[in-house]
Design an enzyme around this catalytic site. Sequence first.
Site, PDB file in Angstrom:
ATOM      1  CB  VAL A  15     -15.766  -2.941  -4.348  1.00 63.18           C
ATOM      2  CG1 VAL A  15     -16.330  -3.022  -5.949  1.00 63.18           C
ATOM      3  CG2 VAL A  15     -16.656  -1.776  -3.388  1.00 63.18           C
ATOM      4  CB  SER A  41      -2.786  -7.089  -0.823  1.00 63.76           C
ATOM      5  OG  SER A  41      -3.372  -6.554   0.334  1.00 63.76           O
ATOM      6  CB  CYS A 129     -23.060   2.263  -3.963  1.00 63.89           C
ATOM      7  SG  CYS A 129     -22.285   3.269  -2.925  1.00 63.89           S
ATOM      8  CG  HIS A 249     -26.147   2.175   0.323  1.00 57.25           C
ATOM      9  ND1 HIS A 249     -25.462   1.962   1.476  1.00 57.25           N
ATOM     10  CD2 HIS A 249     -25.216   2.833  -0.605  1.00 57.25           C
ATOM     11  CE1 HIS A 249     -24.024   2.064   1.306  1.00 57.25           C
ATOM     12  NE2 HIS A 249     -24.009   2.905   0.034  1.00 57.25           N
ATOM     13  CG  ASN A 323     -23.334  -1.113   0.209  1.00 62.72           C
ATOM     14  OD1 ASN A 323     -24.222  -1.963   0.801  1.00 62.72           O
ATOM     15  ND2 ASN A 323     -22.360  -0.769   0.350  1.00 62.72           N
TER      16      ASN A 323
HETATM   17  O1  25A Z   1     -13.865   6.538  -4.906  1.00 66.85           O
HETATM   18  P1  25A Z   1     -13.074   6.981  -3.520  1.00 66.85           P
HETATM   19  O2  25A Z   1     -14.023   7.792  -2.802  1.00 66.85           O
HETATM   20  O3  25A Z   1     -11.651   7.530  -3.781  1.00 66.85           O
HETATM   21  O4  25A Z   1     -12.938   5.656  -2.629  1.00 66.85           O
HETATM   22  C1  25A Z   1     -13.297   4.594  -3.107  1.00 66.85           C
HETATM   23  C2  25A Z   1     -13.130   3.665  -2.148  1.00 66.85           C
HETATM   24  O5  25A Z   1     -14.196   3.084  -1.446  1.00 66.85           O
HETATM   25  C3  25A Z   1     -14.331   1.658  -1.135  1.00 66.85           C
HETATM   26  C4  25A Z   1     -13.118   1.187  -1.826  1.00 66.85           C
HETATM   27  O6  25A Z   1     -12.395   0.512  -0.568  1.00 66.85           O
HETATM   28  C5  25A Z   1     -12.275   1.995  -2.566  1.00 66.85           C
HETATM   29  O7  25A Z   1     -11.031   2.216  -1.962  1.00 66.85           O
HETATM   30  N1  25A Z   1     -15.605   1.392  -1.950  1.00 66.85           N
HETATM   31  C6  25A Z   1     -16.479   0.612  -1.314  1.00 66.85           C
HETATM   32  N2  25A Z   1     -17.873   0.582  -1.935  1.00 66.85           N
HETATM   33  C7  25A Z   1     -17.639   1.393  -3.316  1.00 66.85           C
HETATM   34  C8  25A Z   1     -18.104   1.536  -4.432  1.00 66.85           C
HETATM   35  N3  25A Z   1     -19.447   1.185  -4.702  1.00 66.85           N
HETATM   36  C9  25A Z   1     -16.064   1.684  -3.071  1.00 66.85           C
HETATM   37  N4  25A Z   1     -15.554   2.470  -4.109  1.00 66.85           N
HETATM   38  C10 25A Z   1     -16.054   2.530  -5.257  1.00 66.85           C
HETATM   39  N5  25A Z   1     -17.313   2.181  -5.360  1.00 66.85           N
HETATM   40  P2  25A Z   1     -12.215  -0.948  -0.388  1.00 66.85           P
HETATM   41  O8  25A Z   1     -11.836  -1.183   0.979  1.00 66.85           O
HETATM   42  O9  25A Z   1     -13.424  -1.735  -1.049  1.00 66.85           O
HETATM   43  O10 25A Z   1     -10.911  -1.223  -1.311  1.00 66.85           O
HETATM   44  C11 25A Z   1      -9.645  -0.504  -1.060  1.00 66.85           C
HETATM   45  C12 25A Z   1      -8.908  -1.712  -2.263  1.00 66.85           C
HETATM   46  O11 25A Z   1      -8.025  -0.862  -2.702  1.00 66.85           O
HETATM   47  C13 25A Z   1      -6.806  -1.611  -2.615  1.00 66.85           C
HETATM   48  N6  25A Z   1      -5.437  -0.399  -2.701  1.00 66.85           N
HETATM   49  C14 25A Z   1      -5.300   0.332  -1.793  1.00 66.85           C
HETATM   50  N7  25A Z   1      -4.258   0.981  -1.858  1.00 66.85           N
HETATM   51  C15 25A Z   1      -3.777   0.568  -3.044  1.00 66.85           C
HETATM   52  C16 25A Z   1      -4.524  -0.543  -3.636  1.00 66.85           C
HETATM   53  N8  25A Z   1      -4.392  -1.161  -4.569  1.00 66.85           N
HETATM   54  C17 25A Z   1      -3.353  -0.787  -5.377  1.00 66.85           C
HETATM   55  N9  25A Z   1      -2.549  -0.102  -4.891  1.00 66.85           N
HETATM   56  C18 25A Z   1      -2.456   0.689  -3.946  1.00 66.85           C
HETATM   57  N10 25A Z   1      -1.549   1.547  -3.633  1.00 66.85           N
HETATM   58  C19 25A Z   1      -6.848  -2.195  -1.301  1.00 66.85           C
HETATM   59  O12 25A Z   1      -5.768  -3.320  -1.296  1.00 66.85           O
HETATM   60  C20 25A Z   1      -8.269  -2.730  -1.411  1.00 66.85           C
HETATM   61  O13 25A Z   1      -8.209  -4.003  -2.324  1.00 66.85           O
HETATM   62  P3  25A Z   1      -4.694  -3.562  -0.032  1.00 66.85           P
HETATM   63  O14 25A Z   1      -3.674  -4.037  -1.126  1.00 66.85           O
HETATM   64  O15 25A Z   1      -4.423  -2.200   0.540  1.00 66.85           O
HETATM   65  O16 25A Z   1      -5.464  -4.431   0.699  1.00 66.85           O
HETATM   66  C21 25A Z   1      -6.258  -4.322   1.547  1.00 66.85           C
HETATM   67  C22 25A Z   1      -6.157  -5.165   2.699  1.00 66.85           C
HETATM   68  O17 25A Z   1      -4.965  -4.886   3.681  1.00 66.85           O
HETATM   69  C23 25A Z   1      -5.582  -4.535   4.979  1.00 66.85           C
HETATM   70  N11 25A Z   1      -5.146  -3.120   5.306  1.00 66.85           N
HETATM   71  C24 25A Z   1      -5.897  -1.757   5.223  1.00 66.85           C
HETATM   72  N12 25A Z   1      -5.115  -1.066   5.384  1.00 66.85           N
HETATM   73  C25 25A Z   1      -3.876  -1.562   6.190  1.00 66.85           C
HETATM   74  C26 25A Z   1      -3.973  -2.966   6.081  1.00 66.85           C
HETATM   75  N13 25A Z   1      -3.334  -3.680   6.408  1.00 66.85           N
HETATM   76  C27 25A Z   1      -2.075  -3.397   7.164  1.00 66.85           C
HETATM   77  N14 25A Z   1      -1.939  -2.024   7.489  1.00 66.85           N
HETATM   78  C28 25A Z   1      -2.846  -1.265   6.799  1.00 66.85           C
HETATM   79  N15 25A Z   1      -2.568   0.177   7.272  1.00 66.85           N
HETATM   80  C29 25A Z   1      -7.069  -4.563   4.731  1.00 66.85           C
HETATM   81  O18 25A Z   1      -7.915  -5.214   5.920  1.00 66.85           O
HETATM   82  C30 25A Z   1      -7.220  -5.486   3.508  1.00 66.85           C
HETATM   83  O19 25A Z   1      -7.022  -7.046   4.042  1.00 66.85           O
HETATM   84  O1  L14 Z   2     -18.143   7.145  -4.691  1.00 69.67           O
HETATM   85  O2  L14 Z   2     -18.544   5.793   1.735  1.00 69.67           O
HETATM   86  O3  L14 Z   2     -18.752   5.224  -5.208  1.00 69.67           O
HETATM   87  O4  L14 Z   2     -20.557   4.799   1.170  1.00 69.67           O
HETATM   88  C1  L14 Z   2     -19.090   4.693  -2.554  1.00 69.67           C
HETATM   89  C2  L14 Z   2     -19.245   4.502  -1.170  1.00 69.67           C
HETATM   90  C3  L14 Z   2     -17.878   6.786  -2.164  1.00 69.67           C
HETATM   91  C4  L14 Z   2     -18.146   6.571  -0.629  1.00 69.67           C
HETATM   92  C5  L14 Z   2     -18.186   6.271  -4.444  1.00 69.67           C
HETATM   93  C6  L14 Z   2     -19.456   5.402   0.903  1.00 69.67           C
HETATM   94  C7  L14 Z   2     -17.869   5.601  -3.208  1.00 69.67           C
HETATM   95  C8  L14 Z   2     -19.297   5.720  -0.547  1.00 69.67           C
END
Ligand code: 25A
Ligand code: L14
Length: 341
Positions: A15, A41, A129, A249, A323
């Site tokens: 996102v 990152s 979404c 979606h 979405n």
């Molecule tokens: O609301 P919820 O249910 O709690 O969850 C919402 C989650 O759903 C996704 C979104 O994930 C969000 O985390 N999402 C999708 N559609 C959505 C929507 N409509 C939605 N959420 C809301 N509305 P995402 O994948 O889009 O983004 C995750 C981001 O969060 C950052 N992040 C994680 N931990 C963090 C953090 N930022 C700040 N502080 C923290 N402690 C994450 O950044 C990402 O930007 P990142 O630095 O973790 O980098 C992601 C990159 O790293 C790689 N990677 C992932 N896991 C690992 C890894 N690399 C090495 N080891 C790993 N274990 C990934 O490939 C990526 O490049």
């Molecule tokens: O609550 O997994 O906005 O498709 C949106 C994506 C929850 C998970 C949220 C998914 C997220 C959802």
Amino acid sequence: MKNVNVAIVGATGAVGTKILEKLVERKFPAKSIKLLASKRSAGVEIKAAGETYIVHETTPEAFEGIDIAFFSAGGSISEKFAHEAVKRGAVVIDNTSFFRMDPNTPLVVPEVNPQELEKHSGIIANPNCSTIQMVAALKPIKDQYGLNRLIVSTYQAVSGAGAEAIDELADQSKQFSERSEIKAEVLPSSSAERHYPIAFNAIPQIDLFDESGYTLEELKMINETKKIFNDYEMSVAATCVRLPVVSGHSESVYIEIDKDNVTVADIHAILKNAPGVVLQDDPATQLYPMPLYSEGKDEVFVGRIRKDLNHPRGFHLWIVSDNLLKGAALNSVQIAEKLLD
Ligand code: 25A
Ligand code: L14
């Protein structure tokens, strides 16, 4: 507020990257854009419209001087940092589910309930979404004819579960075609006890289960729809299913309106003029919305509109949208644009 300093938390995610793209594409009046993510990152470079941005670690101090902070890094990050941003003078637009049902937090789709924005005290929640695309399409119908009952089944793309889930679908598709063992580690939810393959499958679980037997995603759709419409009398039921689709979606929606003698042509006429909605409904030419063609588009697409064959005030609709755009990044940026109006 004009010419603001912006931060994106979760900027490397599915996102967050779209939020940056939309800010640039829509010429959002940003003086500066600061990209934040986890420590992992920090230092990563992200390019948009010929500019290179460097990702920094999310810390409380990172919000000094920020006017608008978009959050999309999961609920726990919003819980930890949203108030830190507000304390430093930012307005937070939060994409996670963390604040959505908080009575003091407006839950906003600009085409549906923009008036709620005035009531914010620092945090504005972006709805789920699946909910956004559904209420955007149903709002003009509800305004005209009333809407007392709604039953939705979703067909959701993997990108909703983040970048990891997109990678999992791609990896499993390769494993399937090479006839090798299929590894499932992300879906239906990374925190679920069991994982199932999504490639060539359909999983009737999005997010975790509640003791009611509904999933949290289904309960989000039910509760958020009532909050956005400010209608707690309405009957809403949801079944949410994950499909092996990357983005977009789809939803099969059944509604019961209050008025008699409404025709499909009446509903067509309303949707043709609805903001952000595109009507694609012509069985004769096989015109109907599909997720593959919604990818990268801002609009909510509606088709397959039929009158129920048994209930005189019942209608069926098929609603599709990207979405990551209207369901997430675009809606958040539209909220920010309204704040500056
Ligand atoms: O609301 P919820 O249910 O709690 O969850 C919402 C989650 O759903 C996704 C979104 O994930 C969000 O985390 N999402 C999708 N559609 C959505 C929507 N409509 C939605 N959420 C809301 N509305 P995402 O994948 O889009 O983004 C995750 C981001 O969060 C950052 N992040 C994680 N931990 C963090 C953090 N930022 C700040 N502080 C923290 N402690 C994450 O950044 C990402 O930007 P990142 O630095 O973790 O980098 C992601 C990159 O790293 C790689 N990677 C992932 N896991 C690992 C890894 N690399 C090495 N080891 C790993 N274990 C990934 O490939 C990526 O490049
Ligand atoms: O609550 O997994 O906005 O498709 C949106 C994506 C929850 C998970 C949220 C998914 C997220 C959802």
